[in-house]
Design a protein around this motif. Structure first.
Motif, mmCIF file in Angstrom:
data_model
loop_
_atom_site.group_PDB
_atom_site.id
_atom_site.type_symbol
_atom_site.label_atom_id
_atom_site.label_comp_id
_atom_site.label_asym_id
_atom_site.label_seq_id
_atom_site.Cartn_x
_atom_site.Cartn_y
_atom_site.Cartn_z
ATOM 1 N N PHE A 43 37.946 33.031 44.285
ATOM 2 C CA PHE A 43 39.342 33.229 43.903
ATOM 3 C C PHE A 43 39.967 34.210 44.882
ATOM 4 O O PHE A 43 39.316 35.158 45.321
ATOM 5 C CB PHE A 43 39.449 33.827 42.493
ATOM 6 N N LYS A 65 46.269 34.405 40.647
ATOM 7 C CA LYS A 65 44.935 34.105 41.153
ATOM 8 C C LYS A 65 44.910 32.666 41.609
ATOM 9 O O LYS A 65 45.310 31.768 40.873
ATOM 10 C CB LYS A 65 43.899 34.305 40.045
ATOM 11 N N GLU A 88 42.517 29.662 43.023
ATOM 12 C CA GLU A 88 41.122 29.266 43.188
ATOM 13 C C GLU A 88 40.952 28.515 44.503
ATOM 14 O O GLU A 88 41.779 27.683 44.867
ATOM 15 C CB GLU A 88 40.698 28.374 42.016
#
Ligand SMILES: [Zn+2]
Length: 97
Positions: A18, A34, A36
């Motif tokens: 992440f 965040k 990924e």
């Protein structure tokens, strides 16, 4: 859980890590989101998967981009002091229309 496929070769991507990114919203605020990242097991490309409410346009939120596209935000819209520059807005308009 969603699966993502590699844009380069079509293989199913595997979770990599992440990363945090600052996303600008109106009134000079910013959110940390965040993101990924996935790695392709075949061609080794790293792909970022953006949250659904983000367009792939770096630091601007979908809300601002939509405002530009529907004409409610222009360079004269004072409440958006952080508005994108003219060239950026023109690029969005060209790409979405
Ligand atoms: Zn690949």
């Amino acid at each position: 859980m969603r699966t993502h496929t590699c844009l380069e070769c079509g293989a199913v991507l595997k979770h990599y890590d992440f990363v945090s990114r600052s996303v600008r919203t109106q009134n000079r605020n910013s959110n940390i989101v965040k993101i990924e990242r996935f790695k392709c097991p075949v061609c080794k490309h790293i792909h970022r998967v953006l949250p659904d409410d983000l367009y792939p346009y770096k630091q601007y939120s979908a809300e601002i981009i939509n405002g530009v596209l529907d004409g409610s935000i222009t360079s004269d819209t004072l409440e958006y002091e952080d508005y994108p520059c003219e060239a950026t807005m023109h690029r969005w308009l060209n790409e979405f229309h």
